[in-house]
Design a protein around this motif. Sequence first.
Motif, PDB file in Angstrom:
ATOM      1  N   PRO A   1       0.963  -1.246  -0.115  1.00 37.28           N
ATOM      2  CA  PRO A   1      -0.100  -0.044  -0.007  1.00 37.28           C
ATOM      3  C   PRO A   1       0.957   1.311   0.208  1.00 37.28           C
ATOM      4  CG  PRO A   1       0.047  -0.864   2.126  1.00 37.28           C
ATOM      5  CD  PRO A   1       0.697  -1.912   1.401  1.00 37.28           C
ATOM      6  N   PRO A   2       0.422   2.223  -0.700  1.00 33.55           N
ATOM      7  CA  PRO A   2       0.971   3.618  -0.531  1.00 33.55           C
ATOM      8  C   PRO A   2       0.775   4.173   0.793  1.00 33.55           C
ATOM      9  CG  PRO A   2      -0.933   3.858  -1.739  1.00 33.55           C
ATOM     10  CD  PRO A   2      -0.637   2.371  -1.409  1.00 33.55           C
ATOM     11  N   ILE A   3       1.164   5.290   1.054  1.00 28.69           N
ATOM     12  CA  ILE A   3       0.601   6.010   2.278  1.00 28.69           C
ATOM     13  C   ILE A   3      -0.705   6.616   2.145  1.00 28.69           C
ATOM     14  CG2 ILE A   3       1.207   8.197   3.729  1.00 28.69           C
ATOM     15  CD1 ILE A   3       4.258   8.154   2.775  1.00 28.69           C
ATOM     16  N   ILE A   4      -1.506   6.354   3.117  1.00 28.11           N
ATOM     17  CA  ILE A   4      -2.939   6.605   2.629  1.00 28.11           C
ATOM     18  C   ILE A   4      -3.576   7.720   3.738  1.00 28.11           C
ATOM     19  CG2 ILE A   4      -5.384   5.787   2.514  1.00 28.11           C
ATOM     20  CD1 ILE A   4      -4.025   3.021   1.968  1.00 28.11           C
ATOM     21  N   LEU A   5      -3.675   8.731   2.934  1.00 26.04           N
ATOM     22  CA  LEU A   5      -4.213   9.895   4.088  1.00 26.04           C
ATOM     23  C   LEU A   5      -5.504  10.307   3.890  1.00 26.04           C
ATOM     24  CD1 LEU A   5      -1.206  12.452   3.314  1.00 26.04           C
ATOM     25  CD2 LEU A   5      -1.335  10.815   4.918  1.00 26.04           C
ATOM     26  N   PHE A   6      -6.140  10.766   5.025  1.00 27.71           N
ATOM     27  CA  PHE A   6      -7.603  11.054   5.022  1.00 27.71           C
ATOM     28  C   PHE A   6      -7.776  12.511   5.309  1.00 27.71           C
ATOM     29  CE2 PHE A   6      -7.484   6.622   5.461  1.00 27.71           C
ATOM     30  CZ  PHE A   6      -8.523   5.921   4.773  1.00 27.71           C
ATOM     31  N   SER A   7      -8.792  13.151   4.614  1.00 25.27           N
ATOM     32  CA  SER A   7      -9.227  14.467   4.872  1.00 25.27           C
ATOM     33  C   SER A   7     -10.742  14.435   4.892  1.00 25.27           C
ATOM     34  CB  SER A   7      -8.587  15.351   3.771  1.00 25.27           C
ATOM     35  OG  SER A   7      -9.043  16.507   4.300  1.00 25.27           O
ATOM     36  N   GLU A   8     -11.145  15.268   5.651  1.00 21.03           N
ATOM     37  CA  GLU A   8     -12.606  15.646   5.883  1.00 21.03           C
ATOM     38  C   GLU A   8     -13.125  16.860   5.370  1.00 21.03           C
ATOM     39  OE1 GLU A   8     -14.026  14.724   9.835  1.00 21.03           O
ATOM     40  OE2 GLU A   8     -13.593  12.525   9.721  1.00 21.03           O
TER      41      GLU A   8
ATOM     42  N   TYR B   1      -7.629  -2.582  -0.333  1.00 18.89           N
ATOM     43  CA  TYR B   1      -6.703  -2.579   0.631  1.00 18.89           C
ATOM     44  C   TYR B   1      -7.687  -2.704   2.170  1.00 18.89           C
ATOM     45  CZ  TYR B   1      -2.940  -1.673  -2.012  1.00 18.89           C
ATOM     46  OH  TYR B   1      -2.007  -1.758  -3.120  1.00 18.89           O
ATOM     47  N   ARG B   2      -7.267  -3.468   2.997  1.00 16.32           N
ATOM     48  CA  ARG B   2      -8.298  -3.806   4.270  1.00 16.32           C
ATOM     49  C   ARG B   2      -7.681  -3.235   5.409  1.00 16.32           C
ATOM     50  NH1 ARG B   2      -8.926  -9.593   4.170  1.00 16.32           N
ATOM     51  NH2 ARG B   2      -6.885  -9.628   5.053  1.00 16.32           N
ATOM     52  N   SER B   3      -8.362  -2.641   6.301  1.00 21.67           N
ATOM     53  CA  SER B   3      -7.914  -2.410   7.516  1.00 21.67           C
ATOM     54  C   SER B   3      -9.145  -2.353   8.453  1.00 21.67           C
ATOM     55  CB  SER B   3      -7.356  -1.013   7.656  1.00 21.67           C
ATOM     56  OG  SER B   3      -6.993  -0.676   8.933  1.00 21.67           O
ATOM     57  N   LYS B   4      -9.067  -2.303   9.865  1.00 23.78           N
ATOM     58  CA  LYS B   4     -10.060  -2.254  10.841  1.00 23.78           C
ATOM     59  C   LYS B   4     -10.522  -0.696  11.076  1.00 23.78           C
ATOM     60  CE  LYS B   4     -10.973  -6.265  12.240  1.00 23.78           C
ATOM     61  NZ  LYS B   4     -12.255  -7.004  12.103  1.00 23.78           N
ATOM     62  N   SER B   5      -9.560   0.370  10.679  1.00 19.80           N
ATOM     63  CA  SER B   5      -9.876   1.614  10.723  1.00 19.80           C
ATOM     64  C   SER B   5      -9.202   2.568   9.989  1.00 19.80           C
ATOM     65  CB  SER B   5      -9.684   1.878  12.256  1.00 19.80           C
ATOM     66  OG  SER B   5      -8.219   2.289  12.291  1.00 19.80           O
ATOM     67  N   SER B   6      -9.490   3.688   9.727  1.00 27.57           N
ATOM     68  CA  SER B   6      -8.674   4.521   8.984  1.00 27.57           C
ATOM     69  C   SER B   6      -7.288   4.984   9.090  1.00 27.57           C
ATOM     70  CB  SER B   6      -9.689   5.966   8.463  1.00 27.57           C
ATOM     71  OG  SER B   6      -9.611   6.477   9.835  1.00 27.57           O
ATOM     72  N   GLU B   7      -7.009   4.645  10.262  1.00 26.52           N
ATOM     73  CA  GLU B   7      -5.546   4.669  10.814  1.00 26.52           C
ATOM     74  C   GLU B   7      -4.734   3.503  10.340  1.00 26.52           C
ATOM     75  OE1 GLU B   7      -8.188   5.257  13.000  1.00 26.52           O
ATOM     76  OE2 GLU B   7      -8.104   7.398  12.836  1.00 26.52           O
ATOM     77  N   GLY B   8      -5.315   2.612   9.806  1.00 27.65           N
ATOM     78  CA  GLY B   8      -4.425   1.363   9.322  1.00 27.65           C
ATOM     79  C   GLY B   8      -3.993   0.623  10.551  1.00 27.65           C
ATOM     80  N   PRO B   9      -3.276  -0.333  10.234  1.00 26.87           N
ATOM     81  CA  PRO B   9      -2.456  -0.600   8.752  1.00 26.87           C
ATOM     82  C   PRO B   9      -3.157  -1.140   7.964  1.00 26.87           C
ATOM     83  CG  PRO B   9      -1.718  -2.373  10.497  1.00 26.87           C
ATOM     84  CD  PRO B   9      -2.708  -1.378  11.067  1.00 26.87           C
ATOM     85  N   TRP B  10      -2.693  -1.021   6.686  1.00 25.18           N
ATOM     86  CA  TRP B  10      -3.718  -1.356   5.717  1.00 25.18           C
ATOM     87  C   TRP B  10      -2.958  -2.418   5.062  1.00 25.18           C
ATOM     88  CZ3 TRP B  10      -8.434   0.434   4.349  1.00 25.18           C
ATOM     89  CH2 TRP B  10      -8.736   1.646   5.251  1.00 25.18           C
ATOM     90  N   THR B  11      -3.634  -3.634   4.550  1.00 23.55           N
ATOM     91  CA  THR B  11      -3.217  -4.675   4.012  1.00 23.55           C
ATOM     92  C   THR B  11      -3.887  -4.988   2.801  1.00 23.55           C
ATOM     93  OG1 THR B  11      -3.087  -5.826   6.137  1.00 23.55           O
ATOM     94  CG2 THR B  11      -2.989  -7.383   4.431  1.00 23.55           C
ATOM     95  N   PHE B  12      -3.279  -5.506   1.607  1.00 19.42           N
ATOM     96  CA  PHE B  12      -3.541  -5.882   0.380  1.00 19.42           C
ATOM     97  C   PHE B  12      -4.689  -7.091   0.417  1.00 19.42           C
ATOM     98  CE2 PHE B  12      -2.759  -8.489  -3.583  1.00 19.42           C
ATOM     99  CZ  PHE B  12      -3.761  -7.865  -4.496  1.00 19.42           C
ATOM    100  N   VAL B  13      -5.625  -6.955  -0.383  1.00 17.71           N
ATOM    101  CA  VAL B  13      -6.492  -8.355  -0.612  1.00 17.71           C
ATOM    102  C   VAL B  13      -6.737  -8.515  -1.917  1.00 17.71           C
ATOM    103  CG1 VAL B  13      -9.026  -9.209   0.284  1.00 17.71           C
ATOM    104  CG2 VAL B  13      -7.805  -7.265   1.619  1.00 17.71           C
TER     105      VAL B  13
END
Length: 727
Positions: A160-167, A311-323
Amino acid sequence: MMWVHKFLIAALTLSLSLFATFAAGTAGAQEVSWPQEISGDQGTLVIYQPQPESLKGDKLSARAAISIELPDTDEPIFGAMWFESRIATDLDAGTVDVLDIKVTKAAWPDSKDAGEQRLMQFVEGAFPEYGLSLSYERLSASLETADIERKSLEALKSDPPIILFSEELAVLLMYDGEPRFEPVEDSPYERALNTPFLVAKEKSGSLFLSDGSHWYTAKDPLGPWALTTKPPADLAKAVAEGAAMDTTEGAGRAPAIVAATKPTELVVTDGKPDWQSLTGGEILYVQNTETPWLRDLPTGNMYILLSGRWYRSKSSEGPWTFVPANELPPAFAEIPPDSDIGGLRSSVAGTDEAEQAMLDAAIPQTAAIVRSEAELTVEYDGSPKFEKIEGTSVAYAVNTGAQVLRIDDRYYAVDDGVWFAAATPTGPWTVADTVPESEIAKIPPSSPVYNVTHVHVYESTPEVVYVGYTPGYIWSFPYYGVPVYGTGWYYPPYWGRYYYPRPPTWGLHVGYNPWTGWNFGMSWSNGFMTIGMSWGGGWGGAYRPWGCCGGWYGGGYRGPTIINTGDINIGNNINIGNRTEISNRIGDNNLSLGDRGGNKNLYQRPENRDRVASKRQRDQLKQARPATQRANNVFADRDGNVARRVDNGWETRDKGQWNRQSSASGASNKAENLGNRASTLPSTSRDLSTQRNSNRSSSFNRSQMDRAHRARNMGGSRERARRGRRR
């Protein structure tokens, strides 16, 4: 000011190029009807839509149900023929020409063995003088029953790349490494070379960024960036004149700027994520974003789709895993096609949409290149420098905007889907009619020239060379049953006197849907990219085609193929929207056709058309004409049995009659009613292969026929939809 004039010329050229390629692609759309017929003195041969058995490069092997209508008989003689052929494709026009047809065998449920040879001679005599035409959609759908390569590319990366979130509305300002600046000729400014946006620096060190409607300023290239109403007057004037800047007060909402120097994706919501329920309550999706962002309720896992990868994670904070796309929750395959996120089905392995995307990818885009009209000039930053590709005997040139390979002290280059060859790295270059494909095929995805492994030379004549490429050349690959964009590898750029960026996977918010293909997301970033690409005549001068949607990235041909929607509701999104919305917007001409329409065909871009042979130069064939009075409902199975679809059932051809089949496989006995009809056909001394009735199975394969019927209906539906959009 000279730099202002250069800016305006670049912007105007870009706009005219976009208009010309779109108009050409739309004008080329054709309607192709089946069945088709060839008439002659001896009678009429009717060919029903071919059923492919294999497609390898531009070589199509297929079978087709046929009938022969003789002048003195009331009933046609039905049969099946097998043939080998070459295809010539134009995906802009949506057509596939079937050429150089060689009939290899035939079977005749209506014939006696004694008449089969003469019937075969009648059929074979119609080819290869005649060619056939079918739509791209019909060929693609019918490949469901053919043998095609479906393997995933194991060497692609999915970290995964760095994944950022913005509201809040925000745009990703992506630098290719640490920001680097260079003076702009005849101007008082420097510009950041390694970003597709316009980032200009004054001598004082102040930085400015514009999307054509808003201006931002910062002291550091990485920000923070703040809105300003007082950009430098000369800079603002150049941008306003060159980009038709909207100066109305409060024009659109101004997004925040998020800067990054490493592979990054930015997920933006318009306020707090607005979760909506779907598929019986098992899936939630975020409605107020352009990013496919879902939650599987049984497990509580979040899923995000980026460049075709999940990509899968339990929350937006990650970590993200490829599926892998074939390991998604079962509810994903049940997403309704006409829902807000119906377009996601193309990225869920096993769905009809994903299967169709895989079949689409099997069809090459082809062209006949006129040797005398094709030219190539390669410029280097100094003396040519080559870098060895590990595990191969191939080296590639690093200090040029061209893709040049060195193999066994000979040089090969690819330019917009055409191979060239030369004895020296500087040329002179001529169109290559052979290339060392076995060595080229060893180039791994970790190399920035990997895409050239998807460009092929098929055959040649003294005048033309037949070439083609598959979607891998424009960085689209099959991966676990779905299309993904980019290899996932990061390719460091080359820096010298010039900057040569390499093809990216991340940072452009690339998405796929079955109606428009690959597109940029982040519709509100359109202005930033367009301004940046125009500044100074384009960004860089990199390999072609680099970017997703026609190859703009790094000094390509055009800006992002997106629209400025003014909002980011997922139902309006070009990457994951529903079928009805996408269709309406294409019909209204306010959505780019992306990889499905104008400018998809590299060979037909304005700058390349002179080197492509005209249809007459290429084929010099007559074309079968549509048999408009007949239904396209007759099929042949692999054993040569002929059947037609009626009232949700089947009738097989037996002894000159259609007989209803009510079981999974009905009997198809030898027909013996040809009588003296075959004797009216001329006989020749040529020994052509004919499949005898005694060698055919006596069973009608209903499973084969059902699949072929379903595929034919799907292809016809896609063809009609495409024609409707282009009217």
